[in-house]
Design a protein around this motif. Structure first.
Motif, short mmCIF file in Angstrom:
data_model
loop_
_atom_site.label_atom_id
_atom_site.label_comp_id
_atom_site.label_asym_id
_atom_site.label_seq_id
_atom_site.Cartn_x
_atom_site.Cartn_y
_atom_site.Cartn_z
N SER C 210 0.87 -1.17 0.00
CA SER C 210 0.00 0.00 0.00
C SER C 210 0.90 1.22 0.00
O SER C 210 2.11 1.13 0.24
CB SER C 210 -0.93 0.01 1.22
OG SER C 210 -0.18 0.18 2.40
N ARG C 221 -4.55 -1.88 0.65
CA ARG C 221 -3.43 -2.64 0.09
C ARG C 221 -3.88 -3.60 -1.01
O ARG C 221 -5.04 -4.01 -1.06
CB ARG C 221 -2.74 -3.41 1.20
CG ARG C 221 -3.56 -4.54 1.71
CD ARG C 221 -2.98 -5.14 2.97
NE ARG C 221 -4.10 -5.62 3.73
CZ ARG C 221 -4.39 -6.90 3.93
NH1 ARG C 221 -3.69 -7.77 3.53
NH2 ARG C 221 -5.43 -7.31 4.58
N CYS C 222 -2.94 -3.94 -1.84
CA CYS C 222 -3.14 -5.00 -2.83
C CYS C 222 -2.15 -6.10 -2.53
O CYS C 222 -1.03 -5.83 -2.09
CB CYS C 222 -2.87 -4.48 -4.24
SG CYS C 222 -4.10 -3.28 -4.76
N GLU C 240 4.04 -1.58 -8.52
CA GLU C 240 2.73 -1.51 -7.87
C GLU C 240 2.60 -0.24 -7.01
O GLU C 240 1.56 0.41 -6.99
CB GLU C 240 2.50 -2.77 -7.02
CG GLU C 240 1.20 -2.82 -6.26
CD GLU C 240 -0.05 -2.75 -7.14
OE1 GLU C 240 0.03 -3.04 -8.35
OE2 GLU C 240 -1.11 -2.35 -6.60
N ARG C 243 2.04 2.60 -9.32
CA ARG C 243 0.69 2.54 -9.86
C ARG C 243 -0.32 3.12 -8.87
O ARG C 243 -1.19 3.92 -9.22
CB ARG C 243 0.31 1.08 -10.16
CG ARG C 243 -1.04 0.89 -10.84
CD ARG C 243 -1.44 -0.57 -10.91
NE ARG C 243 -1.86 -1.10 -9.61
CZ ARG C 243 -3.10 -0.99 -9.12
NH1 ARG C 243 -4.04 -0.39 -9.81
NH2 ARG C 243 -3.38 -1.49 -7.93
N GLN C 244 -0.15 2.73 -7.61
CA GLN C 244 -1.10 3.20 -6.59
C GLN C 244 -0.98 4.71 -6.37
O GLN C 244 -1.98 5.40 -6.25
CB GLN C 244 -0.89 2.45 -5.27
CG GLN C 244 -1.29 0.97 -5.36
CD GLN C 244 -1.11 0.23 -4.04
OE1 GLN C 244 -0.94 0.85 -2.99
NE2 GLN C 244 -1.15 -1.09 -4.09
N LEU C 247 -2.59 6.50 -9.21
CA LEU C 247 -4.05 6.39 -9.08
C LEU C 247 -4.58 7.40 -8.06
O LEU C 247 -5.54 8.12 -8.31
CB LEU C 247 -4.36 4.96 -8.63
CG LEU C 247 -5.76 4.40 -8.82
CD1 LEU C 247 -6.12 4.37 -10.30
CD2 LEU C 247 -5.81 2.97 -8.28
N LEU C 248 -3.91 7.46 -6.91
CA LEU C 248 -4.38 8.35 -5.84
C LEU C 248 -4.18 9.81 -6.22
O LEU C 248 -5.03 10.66 -5.94
CB LEU C 248 -3.66 8.03 -4.53
CG LEU C 248 -3.99 6.65 -3.94
CD1 LEU C 248 -3.06 6.31 -2.79
CD2 LEU C 248 -5.45 6.58 -3.47
N VAL C 254 -7.62 3.06 -4.47
CA VAL C 254 -7.06 1.72 -4.64
C VAL C 254 -8.12 0.72 -4.18
O VAL C 254 -8.76 0.92 -3.15
CB VAL C 254 -5.78 1.56 -3.78
CG1 VAL C 254 -5.24 0.14 -3.87
CG2 VAL C 254 -4.73 2.57 -4.23
N GLN C 256 -8.98 -2.99 -2.80
CA GLN C 256 -8.31 -4.13 -2.17
C GLN C 256 -8.52 -5.36 -3.04
O GLN C 256 -9.67 -5.75 -3.30
CB GLN C 256 -8.84 -4.38 -0.77
CG GLN C 256 -8.08 -5.52 -0.11
CD GLN C 256 -8.30 -5.60 1.39
OE1 GLN C 256 -8.84 -4.70 2.01
NE2 GLN C 256 -7.88 -6.71 1.97
N SER C 270 -4.88 -7.10 -12.35
CA SER C 270 -5.88 -7.57 -11.41
C SER C 270 -6.34 -8.96 -11.79
O SER C 270 -6.61 -9.24 -12.95
CB SER C 270 -7.07 -6.61 -11.44
OG SER C 270 -8.05 -7.07 -10.56
#
Lengths: 502, 104, 486
Positions: C210, C221-222, C240, C243-244, C247-248, C254, C256, C270
């Protein structure tokens, strides 16, 4: 009585001494099955060749002076949820039709080592889910005392096989009453041992924390011998109690003088009057034998059925997940693996099995676990505590085995809850893991077909209390003959004799 | 008490969801039937709600045992042929299934 | 260095990482049955009725697997506790029972920590036992999982014992994550719990990733799966996290979810929504009873543990600190030198040499520079003796290096090796002759050197070394130059 139709212990003695050959004993049973099982349908598979081969080997051993064991040459029937190597084991489900296990259940190995001869696999409610044997994918077994009635269940095939005189012994499995209830309905002795007494290795699981294998027999003594053979520690079952099986046969003649026996009040609630009458006669007989008999309350046992019908389905939903069309059993092809799983399970399981899988899946699912499964586990604790409290004052308890005598085929199939209520008297000791047995004790009122069907009295004991339980069971058996003779039993015996003579 | 019996109901949607979790397909008629039957069984179980279970520990194993262990020794397993003979479909000494998609 | 730049998140952001490491335990047999636990093999040959989940079969726990799990717990400073097994229910064709037996509510090990070579402690939430699944291979349909074709399943791996080690979300960068895995792997291999082969899948890493603005609460988190090497772990985390953040920063959120690392594309993607599939319906495994290891057993296992990497580093650092008298190089470089020596299993050699009186500086220098390929037949006393000779000026640094290589290759004691090399060391006469020749060839340089251009000393020493292929003694040569100049 035909020399070949002796109780198991006498038969084994006669075979070990060479007086009778195992082959002749087995042949007699096989021909009896061939003649009469068409209408009873106790067996889903009769193992003519295998049985004769096994009998021949017993005779060979006798001839060479070897002792083939305590059950030498004794024909026995196995519920078809016990794995037999190379012999189809189906749980009476389409999903396992034709499946041949590559291994043998521990109890089956022990039987073979004791000289017993497996003559066939008996009918059951699919995956042992049911109280009437009507849920079998391979047809309904009929009660030998009244062919329009159920034999009880789920071990109805094994109970009927013994009641019909096809075999002196049979094995069944009891999860919530599946040995005791059919034993009562068929008028034979049926025993559910302490959870962990008998190895479950090779018993196809229904509800793992409840399942126990146990004997059916025509007498308490035969049941004791059979339990001695199959019981005792097995390292292949982690829940197997690491203690040797005590000698049960030795306790049988000791009577009940000085024993304290409780009649469980809650388990007598709502029981039909003819059954209640026999149970009260049983308490009087015990008192007559020198025992102190008092009514006792096991309050939480009233919640047994509620807890059982969450715990057993929850475990079953997980145990039955493995039937997915990938490794064994049936498969219904489809475009991808998930669809194949769904198609296979939808086609392979019967309605009652689906109902319980869904009930159990629901009880375990997110958001419902605490309200259902979690709560049931706590009720289980209360039931154990209440029983243990009762056992502070009593050596053994008695109760009805089934609220009624055998009921008409089809009369309870529309309402699952009504069928589930058949287990109300047997479920509490299953949840507690305690031993319990059903002993035939006279019969009920004349039914619509002018037949008086058998009644069973249940004897309950604390964990590992089999010796006490068999002592009480043997006493009840000894006084049961003094109770008004069962019309049905006489009718059956004379009919059987006639058919043999003819 | 009515609210209570509501909470013991399994709706038809819940039946559909549970059936999917259990890899079963139910027809709309079956959905309705199972919803009624399972609700009736759970309704019977409502009796347990009268009990105060707050301080009661759960029982999962009826006979308490601990540390049942086996030695780390190889023993004869199954022959592959015996196992693959009973497989619905086998190929190249493996179990063959329709394509495994990511979980849906 | 390009990777390094990409790794950086925009100013004000940080990654929060927790890792789940699955390690296959080095037992003879499976966790719950007696078929062999071996990598590979012909498909479906390491099987038995239990590992195939055949109807009626029951699990029995492997004692050695429990012992290895306890070793892991003790090595990670965990509490070793009474534990239970549960069933995790979900359908997947490579899982024979369609449930996995795992430890859920009561893991055998909990609440520990792992100390990174940097000294930072990473919390260990739990380290529990569970069984592995089989393997399915997709065949046909172009090899893509989404297309038609079919799958073949091999259950050789089904039931192999795993320990799953779950870290707290204490890691903050891909480098730290890699350091954590390397350290964890070193511990697990040291204690004999696993062979640690990531390429064979005996060590597998899933990363919970995350991001947050520094100082904020934890973000969503992913979980990133399919990371098969330390390098791809670093790449997957960096990708990752970026990417997050992107996105934010663009105002998104994000979700989960579980994401799959695609090594070729260098991206995570995904997996289809797991809605409805995350309901694992855990419940206590009724076929197994609790594990309640008694104190005596735990202490017996603790007593038999080998010294762990962190302790070995501490010992080396402390030896270095007390013995060192000159040329301190504490700080990052020293820590990393110590970590390298321990990682190479050469700490025993270093400690032995230091305690035999060798100069710490020289010990470190030779190990780091000249023993990267291993120590061969070198023994500790020979190493110490050689370094003592070097420190005393009896041999030159370059001679020491040469003799060290001899000792690695042939073993034996240092005196003999030095003797052997001494015979081909140039004598004083030879040196003088060489120098005369050099002066004649480079009269200009010699003149400047005599006039005080000191740096030319290096030039003449170098030329002599070259001519003698390094056999000449540096100090003797310098002395000769000084004499000749006068």
């Amino acid at each position: 009585m035909n020399a070949l139709n002796k109780p198991a212990i006498e038969l084994a003695a006669a075979i070990r001494s060479g007086e009778i050959s195992a082959v002749s004993a087995v042949e007699a049973r096989l021909s009896e099955i061939a003649t009469r099982d068409a209408e009873i349908a106790a067996f889903v598979q009769v193992l003519n060749e295998e049985a004769l081969a096994a009998a021949t080997s017993v005779d060979d051993r006798v001839a060479t002076g070897e002792d083939p064991g305590p059950l030498a040459g004794v024909p026995i029937a196995l519920k078809d949820n016990l794995c037999t190597r190379g012999i189809p084991t189906t749980c009476c489900s389409r999903i396992l039709e034709g499946w041949k296990p590559p291994y043998e259940a521990t109890v089956v190995s022990r039987l073979r080592n004791a000289g017993a001869v497996v003559v066939g696999k008996t009918n059951l409610d699919e995956f042992a889910m049911g109280s009437s044997t009507e849920n079998s994918a391979f047809g309904t077994t009929r009660n030998p005392h009244d062919l329009s009635c159920v034999p009880g269940g789920s071990s109805g095939g094994s109970a009927a096989a013994v009641a019909a005189g096809f075999t002196p012994l049979a094995l069944g499995s009891d999860t919530g009453g599946s040995i005791r209830q059919p034993a009562a309905l068929c008028g034979v002795v049926g025993v559910k041992p302490t959870y962990g007494r008998v190895s479950r290795y090779g018993l196809i699981a229904f509800a793992s924390s409840l399942d126990q294998i146990g004997p059916f027999a025509t007498s308490v003594a035969d049941a004791a011998t059979l339990l001695e053979v199959i019981g005792g520690h097995d390292p292949a079952d982690s829940t197997s109690i690491p203690e040797a099986m005590p000698s049960l046969s030795e306790c049988l003649g000791r009577g009940v003088e000085g024993m304290r026996i409780g009649l469980v009040a809650e388990l007598c609630d709502g029981v039909s009057s003819d059954v209640a009458r026999r149970v009260s006669e049983a308490s009087e007989a015990l008192a007559g034998g020198g025992a102190t008999v008092e009514e006792v309350s096991v309050p939480a046992s009233r919640f047994g059925l509620s807890a059982y019908y969450l715990i057993a389905p929850a475990e079953a939903s997980s145990n039955l997940a493995r039937y997915d069309g990938v490794r064994y059993g049936m498969r219904t092809e489809s475009s991808n693996a998930v669809e194949m799983n769904i198609a296979t399970r939808t086609a392979g399981f019967g309605e009652e099995v689906k109902r319980r899988i869904m009930l159990g899946t629901f009880a375990l699912s997110a958001g419902y676990y605490d309200a259902y499964y979690g709560k049931a586990l706590k009720v289980r604790t209360l039931i154990i505590e209440d029983f243990n409290r009762a056992y502070e004052h009593f050596d053994a308890l008695i109760a009805p085995t089934s609220p009624t005598t055998a009921f008409e085929i089809g009369s309870r199939t529309d309402d699952p809850l009504e069928m589930y209520l058949s287990d109300v008297c047997t479920v509490p000791s299953s949840l507690a893991g305690h031993p319990a047995m059903s002993v035939p004790f006279g019969s009920g009122d004349v039914n619509e077909n002018n037949i008086c069907l058998p009644v069973g009295v249940q004897v309950l004991a604390p964990a590992m209390g089999e010796e006490t339980m068999f002592r009480v069971g043997a006493f009840l058996e000894s006084v049961a003959v003094n109770v008004a003779e069962s019309v049905a039993r006489e009718a059956l015996t004379s009919e059987a004799l006639t058919s043999r003579d003819g | 008490m009515n609210e209570n019996s509501d909470s013991a109901r399994i709706s038809e949607e819940a039946v559909a969801h549970v059936a999917h979790l259990a890899r079963l397909r139910v027809t709309p008629e079956e959905q309705k039937m199972f919803s009624q039957q399972l609700s009736s069984v759970l309704g019977y179980g409502k009796a347990m709600e009268a009990l105060n279970l707050d301080d009661v520990p759960p029982t999962s194993h009826p006979y308490p045992l601990n540390n049942v262990l086996r030695d780390d020794e190889i023993s004869a397993g199954s022959s592959r042929d015996e196992v693959l003979d009973v497989a619905p479909v086998a190929q190249d000494n493996q179990f063959r299934v329709p394509p495994v998609l990511e979980q849906t | 260095m390009a990777d390094r730049n990409i790794a950086l998140l925009p100013e004000g952001w940080e990654a929060v990482l927790g890792l789940e490491v699955h390690a296959e335990l080095l037992t003879e047999t499976k966790l719950f049955s007696a078929s062999p636990n071996r990598f590979g093999g012909d498909p479906n040959t390491h099987i038995d009725p239990v590992s195939l989940g055949l109807p009626g079969t029951l699990p029995v726990v492997n004692r050695h697997a429990v012992e290895l799990a306890i070793r892991v717990g003790l090595s990670l400073n965990c509490d070793v506790r009474p534990s239970t097994f549960a069933r995790k229910n979900y359908f997947y064709p490579d899982m024979p029972k369609n449930y996995q037996i795992s430890q859920y509510e009561d893991p055998i090990n909990a609440d520990g920590f792992l100390e990174l070579p940097s000294g930072k402690r990473i919390g260990i939430v739990r380290a529990h036992l569970e069984e592995d699944t089989g393997k399915s291979t997709h065949v046909g349909g172009g090899g893509r999982i989404h297309e038609a074709g079919f799958s073949l399943i091999d259950y050789n791996r089904a039931g192999v014992p795993l320990i799953e080690i779950v870290s707290a979300p204490d890691l903050r960068s891909s480098d730290e994550a890699k350091e954590y895995v390397a350290e964890l792997r070193a511990i697990l291999v040291t204690i004999g719990a696993t062979d640690g082969k990531m390429e064979e899948g005996s060590l597998r890493v899933d990363a919970n990733i995350s991001v947050r603005r520094v100082g904020d609460e934890l973000g969503v988190r992913c979980e990133v799966k399919n990371v098969n090497s330390l390098r791809s772990l670093g790449r997957a985390i960096d990708y990752e996290a970026r990417r997050q953040v992107k996105l934010l920063e663009e105002g998104g959120a994000v979700t989960q979810e579980t994401r799959h690392w695609n090594e070729d594309e260098g991206k995570t993607h995904s997996l289809r929504s797991k809605e409805g599939e995350t309901d694992y319906r855990y419940f206590l495994e009724p076929d197994l009873v609790p594990l309640v290891p008694d104190e005596r057993w735990i202490e017996e296992i603790r007593g038999a543990l080998p010294t762990l990497p962190a302790e070995r580093r501490r010992r080396l650092a402390s030896a270095r600190e007390t013995a060192s008298t000159k040329g301190e190089m504490y700080g990052e470089a020293d820590l990393s030198a110590i970590a390298t020596i321990v990682a190479r299993d050469q700490d025993e050699l270093a400690l032995g040499a230091i305690s035999a009186g060798a100069d710490t500086q020289l010990v470190f220098k030779h190990i780091l520079n000249n023993l990267a390929e291993g120590t061969g037949k070198l023994d500790i006393s020979a190493f110490a003796e050689l370094l003592t000779a070097e420190a005393a000026g009896n041999i030159s640094a370059s001679q020491a290096k040469t003799i060290l290589a001899d000792l690695v290759a042939n073993g034996g004691d240092a005196a003999a090796a030095m003797e052997a090399r001494a015979s081909d060391t140039t004598d004083a006469g030879e040196l003088e002759t060489l120098l005369e020749e050099l002066i004649a060839q480079h009269s200009d340089e010699w003149q400047r050197f005599c006039e005080g251009e000191q740096k030319l000393q290096g030039f003449f020493v170098g030329q002599i070394m070259k001519a003698t292929k390094g056999r000449a003694d540096g100090q003797a040569t310098a002395k000769l130059l000084a004499q000749r100049m006068m």
